[in-house]
Design an enzyme around this catalytic site. Structure first.
Site, PDB file in Angstrom:
ATOM      1  N   MET A 114      42.754  50.267  83.108  1.00  0.00           N
ATOM      2  CA  MET A 114      43.938  49.794  83.821  1.00  0.00           C
ATOM      3  C   MET A 114      44.218  48.330  83.483  1.00  0.00           C
ATOM      4  O   MET A 114      44.999  47.669  84.182  1.00  0.00           O
ATOM      5  CB  MET A 114      43.776  49.968  85.328  1.00  0.00           C
ATOM      6  CG  MET A 114      43.784  51.414  85.761  1.00  0.00           C
ATOM      7  SD  MET A 114      44.308  51.682  87.480  1.00  0.00           S
ATOM      8  CE  MET A 114      43.135  50.675  88.366  1.00  0.00           C
ATOM      9  N   LEU A 126      40.946  43.224  81.704  1.00  0.00           N
ATOM     10  CA  LEU A 126      39.690  43.667  81.131  1.00  0.00           C
ATOM     11  C   LEU A 126      38.566  42.647  81.300  1.00  0.00           C
ATOM     12  O   LEU A 126      38.787  41.442  81.319  1.00  0.00           O
ATOM     13  CB  LEU A 126      39.881  43.964  79.639  1.00  0.00           C
ATOM     14  CG  LEU A 126      40.950  45.020  79.310  1.00  0.00           C
ATOM     15  CD1 LEU A 126      41.007  45.255  77.814  1.00  0.00           C
ATOM     16  CD2 LEU A 126      40.708  46.317  80.057  1.00  0.00           C
ATOM     17  N   GLY A 164      32.616  44.707  80.520  1.00  0.00           N
ATOM     18  CA  GLY A 164      32.260  46.115  80.630  1.00  0.00           C
ATOM     19  C   GLY A 164      33.194  46.996  79.830  1.00  0.00           C
ATOM     20  O   GLY A 164      32.748  47.913  79.120  1.00  0.00           O
ATOM     21  N   HIS A 165      34.503  46.733  79.926  1.00  0.00           N
ATOM     22  CA  HIS A 165      35.462  47.484  79.112  1.00  0.00           C
ATOM     23  C   HIS A 165      35.218  47.255  77.621  1.00  0.00           C
ATOM     24  O   HIS A 165      35.245  48.194  76.819  1.00  0.00           O
ATOM     25  CB  HIS A 165      36.895  47.040  79.434  1.00  0.00           C
ATOM     26  CG  HIS A 165      37.326  47.288  80.837  1.00  0.00           C
ATOM     27  ND1 HIS A 165      37.550  46.273  81.732  1.00  0.00           N
ATOM     28  CD2 HIS A 165      37.587  48.443  81.508  1.00  0.00           C
ATOM     29  CE1 HIS A 165      37.950  46.781  82.887  1.00  0.00           C
ATOM     30  NE2 HIS A 165      37.966  48.092  82.784  1.00  0.00           N
ATOM     31  N   GLN A 211      33.452  58.778  89.554  1.00  0.00           N
ATOM     32  CA  GLN A 211      34.631  59.044  88.734  1.00  0.00           C
ATOM     33  C   GLN A 211      34.255  59.701  87.424  1.00  0.00           C
ATOM     34  O   GLN A 211      34.887  60.689  87.012  1.00  0.00           O
ATOM     35  CB  GLN A 211      35.381  57.742  88.478  1.00  0.00           C
ATOM     36  CG  GLN A 211      36.556  57.877  87.528  1.00  0.00           C
ATOM     37  CD  GLN A 211      37.301  56.574  87.358  1.00  0.00           C
ATOM     38  OE1 GLN A 211      38.046  56.163  88.225  1.00  0.00           O
ATOM     39  NE2 GLN A 211      37.079  55.904  86.239  1.00  0.00           N
ATOM     40  N   LEU A 219      30.184  43.902  86.860  1.00  0.00           N
ATOM     41  CA  LEU A 219      31.485  43.417  86.426  1.00  0.00           C
ATOM     42  C   LEU A 219      32.579  44.382  86.877  1.00  0.00           C
ATOM     43  O   LEU A 219      32.435  45.602  86.783  1.00  0.00           O
ATOM     44  CB  LEU A 219      31.515  43.267  84.906  1.00  0.00           C
ATOM     45  CG  LEU A 219      30.514  42.288  84.301  1.00  0.00           C
ATOM     46  CD1 LEU A 219      30.780  42.110  82.804  1.00  0.00           C
ATOM     47  CD2 LEU A 219      30.555  40.935  85.004  1.00  0.00           C
ATOM     48  N   SER A 220      33.673  43.825  87.370  1.00  0.00           N
ATOM     49  CA  SER A 220      34.788  44.611  87.873  1.00  0.00           C
ATOM     50  C   SER A 220      36.055  43.791  87.757  1.00  0.00           C
ATOM     51  O   SER A 220      36.043  42.566  87.949  1.00  0.00           O
ATOM     52  CB  SER A 220      34.551  44.991  89.343  1.00  0.00           C
ATOM     53  OG  SER A 220      35.727  45.532  89.926  1.00  0.00           O
ATOM     54  N   SER A 221      37.166  44.459  87.472  1.00  0.00           N
ATOM     55  CA  SER A 221      38.444  43.757  87.435  1.00  0.00           C
ATOM     56  C   SER A 221      38.768  43.129  88.777  1.00  0.00           C
ATOM     57  O   SER A 221      39.401  42.077  88.850  1.00  0.00           O
ATOM     58  CB  SER A 221      39.561  44.726  87.036  1.00  0.00           C
ATOM     59  OG  SER A 221      39.349  45.222  85.730  1.00  0.00           O
ATOM     60  N   ARG A 222      38.313  43.736  89.859  1.00  0.00           N
ATOM     61  CA  ARG A 222      38.617  43.213  91.189  1.00  0.00           C
ATOM     62  C   ARG A 222      37.763  42.000  91.560  1.00  0.00           C
ATOM     63  O   ARG A 222      38.025  41.361  92.579  1.00  0.00           O
ATOM     64  CB  ARG A 222      38.475  44.317  92.231  1.00  0.00           C
ATOM     65  CG  ARG A 222      39.597  45.353  92.148  1.00  0.00           C
ATOM     66  CD  ARG A 222      39.534  46.367  93.272  1.00  0.00           C
ATOM     67  NE  ARG A 222      40.762  47.161  93.344  1.00  0.00           N
ATOM     68  CZ  ARG A 222      40.956  48.304  92.704  1.00  0.00           C
ATOM     69  NH1 ARG A 222      40.002  48.785  91.918  1.00  0.00           N
ATOM     70  NH2 ARG A 222      42.088  48.961  92.822  1.00  0.00           N
TER      71      ARG A 222
END
Length: 283
Positions: A26, A29, A32-33, A155, A186-189
């Site tokens: 989404m 980035l 992790g992505h 998911q 790690l997270s986008s949020r």
């Protein structure tokens, strides 16, 4: 690296290739992505990443409108990681009419944990992933790989089941969770966190590790002692100002409550101020 915005452009670009390796995202980035993109390189003859903020997986009170859109920065990072094609469609491209046909995943896996606290989330995820698979793999003649991070543990299990039950010729590859030096997943949020909340955020992973140790210490009586252990972990995190949804130990095979001898995973989701974080560890 090529950036395309329509399904027709994507299929034209991919037509010369036989074996795409695909990393759906989404955007906004993080490493992790990018690790998934790097892992995709040896799996196919072209690496494709999508950037699309999928409205269908957001509840009305969630952060669809405020979710960061950082396309140029994302493309720069993807190119450096070795991505070959970025598919960044507008919403009208993927959903030219209201999406009446949707993928409804099995309730026993999709309505627990994340699905319980975010009703409809996995229906939205499966619907967009199925559509993206049709966009990316329609011209493929050889092996097809799609990569998802283990941070979103449930998911990737739901998507794996979807692929199996629809007999899709796609191999799902799960990438290990990438972490900051202090252990925060790690997270986008994470970008939503204030400086003080960022310092506190690692407590979720620490609470899960403590729960894992407690569960392993009573493995022979896990089914009877686990509810009290989970309750204690929830209360300890709440005492620090968090609003936990769940901290739990489940069996890896199906995320149901475990019995002695099962392979285990510990999972948690909790809100810190206005930011909801998730994490997990296989144990």
């Amino acid at each position: 690296m090529q950036l395309v915005h329509t399904i027709e452009e994507l299929r034209d670009v991919l037509r010369p290739f036989d074996a795409p390796a695909f990393v759906p995202t989404m955007g906004n980035l993080h490493d992790g992505h990018l690790n998934l993109v790097r892992s995709a390189k040896p799996l196919g003859d072209v690496v494709v990443s999508s950037i699309f903020v999928n409205r269908l997986q957001f509840a009305p009170n969630e952060d669809f409108d405020s979710y960061p859109r950082t396309l140029q920065a994302d493309c720069d990072r993807l190119e450096q990681a070795g991505c070959d094609v970025v598919f960044a469609p507008k919403e009208k491209e993927l959903y030219p009419v209201p999406q009446g046909f949707k993928i409804q995943p099995a309730a026993e896996l999709a309505d627990i944990l994340e699905g319980h606290f975010r009703p409809g989330f996995f229906t939205g995820v499966c619907t967009v992933v199925m559509k993206l698979f049709q966009c990316v793999f329609s011209e493929a003649k050889g092996p097809r790989h799609a990569l998802f991070g283990k941070k979103d543990y449930q998911q990737q299990m739901v998507i794996r089941r979807m692929v199996q039950q629809f007999a899709l010729p796609i191999t799902i590859v799960a990438g290990e969770t990438q972490r900051a030096p202090d252990g925060l997943a790690l997270s986008s949020r994470n970008r939503y966190l204030s400086e003080a909340d960022r310092a506190e955020a690692v407590q979720l992973s620490l609470a899960l590790r403590a729960l894992a140790r407690d569960a392993l210490s009573c493995a022979d009586a896990l089914s009877t002692k686990l509810p009290a252990l989970e309750d204690r972990a929830m209360h300890a995190l709440a005492a620090r100002g968090w609003m936990p949804d769940y901290l739990t130990v489940r069996r890896r095979a199906d995320l149901l409550p475990p019995q002695a001898g099962d392979e285990l995973v510990v999972l948690g989701a909790a809100r810190l101020s206005s930011t909801r974080l998730i994490d997990n560890f296989e144990i």
